[in-house]
Design an enzyme around this catalytic site. Sequence first.
Site, PDB file in Angstrom:
ATOM      1  N   ARG A 167      -2.883  61.623 -49.588  1.00 23.70           N
ATOM      2  CA  ARG A 167      -2.314  61.012 -50.802  1.00 23.70           C
ATOM      3  C   ARG A 167      -0.820  60.750 -50.625  1.00 23.70           C
ATOM      4  NH1 ARG A 167       2.009  62.280 -54.541  1.00 23.70           N
ATOM      5  NH2 ARG A 167       1.470  61.434 -56.568  1.00 23.70           N
ATOM      6  N   VAL A 168      -0.389  59.590 -51.050  1.00 24.92           N
ATOM      7  CA  VAL A 168       1.034  59.232 -51.015  1.00 24.92           C
ATOM      8  C   VAL A 168       1.457  58.875 -52.438  1.00 24.92           C
ATOM      9  CG1 VAL A 168       2.668  57.476 -50.205  1.00 24.92           C
ATOM     10  CG2 VAL A 168       1.034  58.484 -48.606  1.00 24.92           C
ATOM     11  N   GLY A 169       2.602  59.362 -52.844  1.00 21.60           N
ATOM     12  CA  GLY A 169       3.075  59.095 -54.203  1.00 21.60           C
ATOM     13  C   GLY A 169       4.046  57.929 -54.258  1.00 21.60           C
TER      14      GLY A 169
ATOM     15  N   SER B 298       8.983  71.824 -54.011  1.00 18.29           N
ATOM     16  CA  SER B 298       8.547  70.443 -54.249  1.00 18.29           C
ATOM     17  C   SER B 298       9.250  69.418 -53.355  1.00 18.29           C
ATOM     18  CB  SER B 298       8.770  70.075 -55.718  1.00 18.29           C
ATOM     19  OG  SER B 298      10.111  70.309 -56.073  1.00 18.29           O
TER      20      SER B 298
ATOM     21  N   THR C 122      10.537  66.226 -57.219  1.00 12.99           N
ATOM     22  CA  THR C 122      11.202  65.324 -56.263  1.00 12.99           C
ATOM     23  C   THR C 122      12.705  65.220 -56.506  1.00 12.99           C
ATOM     24  OG1 THR C 122       9.234  63.987 -56.241  1.00 12.99           O
ATOM     25  CG2 THR C 122      11.266  62.874 -55.611  1.00 12.99           C
TER      26      THR C 122
ATOM     27  N   THR D 130      10.318  64.118 -51.115  1.00  9.09           N
ATOM     28  CA  THR D 130       9.410  65.013 -51.840  1.00  9.09           C
ATOM     29  C   THR D 130       8.298  65.522 -50.940  1.00  9.09           C
ATOM     30  OG1 THR D 130       8.056  65.154 -53.858  1.00  9.09           O
ATOM     31  CG2 THR D 130       7.816  63.160 -52.570  1.00  9.09           C
TER      32      THR D 130
ATOM     33  N   GLY E  76       3.439  60.302 -59.433  1.00  9.90           N
ATOM     34  CA  GLY E  76       3.676  59.083 -58.665  1.00  9.90           C
ATOM     35  C   GLY E  76       2.746  57.939 -59.019  1.00  9.90           C
TER      36      GLY E  76
ATOM     37  N   THR F 173      10.951  60.308 -60.805  1.00  5.17           N
ATOM     38  CA  THR F 173      10.307  61.578 -60.488  1.00  5.17           C
ATOM     39  C   THR F 173       9.122  61.727 -61.432  1.00  5.17           C
ATOM     40  OG1 THR F 173      10.618  63.981 -60.385  1.00  5.17           O
ATOM     41  CG2 THR F 173      11.895  62.822 -62.045  1.00  5.17           C
ATOM     42  N   GLY F 174       8.164  62.538 -61.020  1.00  6.59           N
ATOM     43  CA  GLY F 174       7.002  62.735 -61.880  1.00  6.59           C
ATOM     44  C   GLY F 174       5.742  62.223 -61.215  1.00  6.59           C
TER      45      GLY F 174
END
Length: 329
Positions: free
Chosen positions: A216-218, A85, A188, A206, A242, A239-240
């Site tokens: 896609r960007v978090g 990850s 992350t 991450t 995004g 974290t988690g």
Amino acid sequence: MTMLGRRKFLIKTVIGAGAAFPLAIAEGSFGKPVGKGSMPLILSTWDHGMAANERAWEVLNSGKSIVDAVEEGVKVTENDLDNLSVGLQGLPDREGITTLDASIMRGDGACGAVAFVRQVKHPISLARLVMEKTPHVMLVGEGARQFALAEGFPMEQEVLSEKAERAYQNWKKTSEYKPVINIENHDTIGMIGMDANGKMAGSCTTSGLAYKMHGRVGDSPIIGAGLFVDDEVGAATATGLGESIIRISGSFLIVELMRQGRSPQEACEEAVRRLVAKNSNIENIQAGFLALNKDGEFGAYAVHPGFNFARHALGERGMVNSGSHFKRK
Ligand code: ASP
């Protein structure tokens, strides 16, 4: 003894005895500071944070700055071939390409980020150069890669790691497009830290959601979402999922709540409440926050059980379990 000399002495004392410390497992208490103040302090999300913190502590101990420490610390995770990850060995997007997001921030407001970047082993170092060498905060995609080339970063071959390839081939059997979030596993790495003089910095890196849409960007490279640091107040990282974190500007929100007088623990809990209220389908969303304030107090909270973080402080190091909005059934 000069301030620096004293600082080095203090850190050395602990490092010297480091191996003897047992893992401290503590359950986060709700609504109160989980941690009493101490400096220096390094906190990182998930159990991969232990090795990263160890490195960050060592860097700080060598007399380098807190921003050096948080950069070098998370590079350990970016390098970890078993980690699916973080780094180029992470799980790919749905086209089979691994793209990375990272951000770094100092407590004086300087910050840098890269997103949707390919072939760069250490996106955190690239984010740092964006912060230090450009007039910008964020570079993405091909532009970020070009900047890396210009700065002499080696370009890695785009070959999935063995583990990632196996997982990707398995996913392709159904190609079900839904964000995959590890509720009880590591994701992350977000690291926040403070040196013995109260200077803070944070880093976040991450490979993002497994099998995400290409492009896609978090939250991790978004300053204020995945990371925020202000020497006057404190620091937070996330974290988690995004999207759920961006929706509430999670890390900025936590720092602002602390500015208004909340403890790190209270601020993380309030951010989770906000996130739960603003996101539907919450039973399938995991997100966790980690924060520290300028007095060296810290706290963490998550949507679901399973989130934990690594903590290195003077005389103590170990994993701490976070509390959560939804309790274990
Ligand atoms: N926050 C990351 C993202 O949404 C993923 C994670 O922490 O698991 O890209």
